[in-house]
Design a protein around this motif. Structure first.
Motif, short mmCIF file in Angstrom:
data_model
loop_
_atom_site.label_atom_id
_atom_site.label_comp_id
_atom_site.label_asym_id
_atom_site.label_seq_id
_atom_site.Cartn_x
_atom_site.Cartn_y
_atom_site.Cartn_z
N ALA A 172 -5.92 0.52 -4.71
CA ALA A 172 -6.59 -0.75 -5.63
C ALA A 172 -7.11 0.10 -7.26
O ALA A 172 -7.39 0.26 -8.14
N ALA A 187 -13.59 6.58 -4.95
CA ALA A 187 -14.43 5.51 -4.32
C ALA A 187 -15.40 6.04 -3.00
O ALA A 187 -14.74 6.72 -2.30
N THR A 238 -8.46 2.04 5.38
CA THR A 238 -9.46 1.61 3.97
C THR A 238 -9.25 2.83 3.12
O THR A 238 -9.15 2.33 1.99
N VAL A 244 -12.97 -1.24 -7.69
CA VAL A 244 -12.23 0.62 -8.07
C VAL A 244 -11.24 -0.53 -8.86
O VAL A 244 -11.44 0.03 -10.07
N ARG A 245 -11.06 -1.49 -8.38
CA ARG A 245 -10.15 -2.13 -9.51
C ARG A 245 -10.41 -2.65 -10.64
O ARG A 245 -9.80 -2.32 -12.27
N THR A 287 -15.42 -1.29 -2.49
CA THR A 287 -14.82 -2.37 -2.02
C THR A 287 -13.42 -2.28 -3.58
O THR A 287 -13.37 -1.93 -4.35
N GLU A 288 -13.00 -3.38 -3.02
CA GLU A 288 -11.15 -2.91 -3.46
C GLU A 288 -11.64 -3.57 -4.68
O GLU A 288 -11.26 -2.51 -5.99
N CYS A 332 -6.37 3.99 2.30
CA CYS A 332 -5.12 3.53 1.71
C CYS A 332 -5.44 2.54 0.30
O CYS A 332 -4.87 1.96 -0.21
N ARG A 333 -6.48 1.60 0.90
CA ARG A 333 -6.20 0.40 0.15
C ARG A 333 -7.27 0.99 -0.90
O ARG A 333 -7.00 0.37 -2.09
N MET A 334 -7.72 1.92 -1.13
CA MET A 334 -8.58 1.98 -2.11
C MET A 334 -8.23 2.64 -2.74
O MET A 334 -8.31 2.83 -4.37
N THR A 381 -18.07 5.14 -7.32
CA THR A 381 -18.27 3.84 -7.03
C THR A 381 -20.35 3.44 -6.51
O THR A 381 -20.61 3.28 -6.89
N LEU A 434 1.19 -1.64 0.12
CA LEU A 434 -0.03 0.02 0.25
C LEU A 434 0.54 1.25 0.15
O LEU A 434 1.86 1.52 0.47
#
Length: 230
Positions: A210, A194, A203, A179-180, A175-176, A205-207, A165, A6
């Motif tokens: 992605a 997102a 969360t 987004v992907r 959701t990741e 950072c994960r978005m 989203t 990340l």
């Protein structure tokens, strides 16, 4: 914990991606004023408020770098293309420079892609003439993977600046995986926002990892306060 895959998002970098959002129907002018004060203090990208509060937000944020955003045909996307156009024109005249519109979800699911594109252009074209940007909300929790791909491409082809989203009022949020898919469908030239259920730094950072480059959240202050300063 934030994994090594990340991005190490600093407080300033993450703040610059956040749309500080208040779209609850019971939101009051005092709450909108607080939202704008927080956005200016933290250097958020934009605020996103209901149309009735656009003039207030535009006045409060004049002279700052924070953009004023609002929603069009929210939260269902079930109005006519003419309805969307009228709402967009009114929001732009009131001071909005970012419009988050809901795509006509039922038409998309029914395979009426040409009509979907007409709805999108009804907002995108006047917004671009006014120098504003448009984010098309797909409401991915209601869509199949194929429908996410197709609707994201339709939005990009219609000239959308971002695909987004969720409304935050549907059956699920960002959701990741969604987004992907959206990033893969639109490529690098269109933004991905997102939104929906993003309440903490990890969360967010994960978005971004992605593929998102804008985050819509009502928890922006808590998120940036949890981020490293540098």
């Amino acid at each position: 914990m934030i994994g090594p895959e990340l991005p190490p998002l600093t407080r300033a970098a993450l703040a610059a991606m956040i749309d500080h959002t208040l779209l609850r129907p019971e939101a009051t002018p005092d709450q909108v004023e607080r939202l704008c004060t927080e956005a200016a203090h933290h250097g958020f990208a934009a605020v996103c408020v209901n149309p009735v509060f656009v003039p207030l937000a535009a006045r409060l944020l004049a002279g700052t770098r924070v953009k004023v955003g609002t929603v069009v045909d929210f939260p269902f996307g079930a109005g006519t293309a003419a309805d969307k156009a009228r709402q967009a024109e009114a929001a732009l005249a009131a001071g909005a420079v970012e419009l988050d519109m809901v795509q006509p979800i039922g038409l998309l699911k029914g395979g009426h892609d040409r009509e979907v594109a007409e709805h999108l252009r009804a907002v995108i074209e006047p917004a671009h003439r006014a120098g504003a940007i448009v984010k098309v909300i797909l409401e991915t929790a209601l869509l199949t993977d194929e429908e996410i791909d197709r609707s994201a491409r339709l939005a990009a082809e219609a000239g959308a600046d971002f695909v987004k989203t969720s409304t935050g009022f549907g059956p699920g949020g960002a959701t990741e995986a969604a987004v992907r898919r959206m990033r893969a469908a639109v490529g690098p030239g269109v933004g991905v926002k997102a939104a929906g259920g993003i309440r903490d730094y990890e969360t967010a950072c994960r978005m971004v990892a992605a593929g998102a480059n804008r985050i819509g959240t009502s928890s922006g202050v808590a998120i940036v306060n949890a981020a490293p300063v540098a």
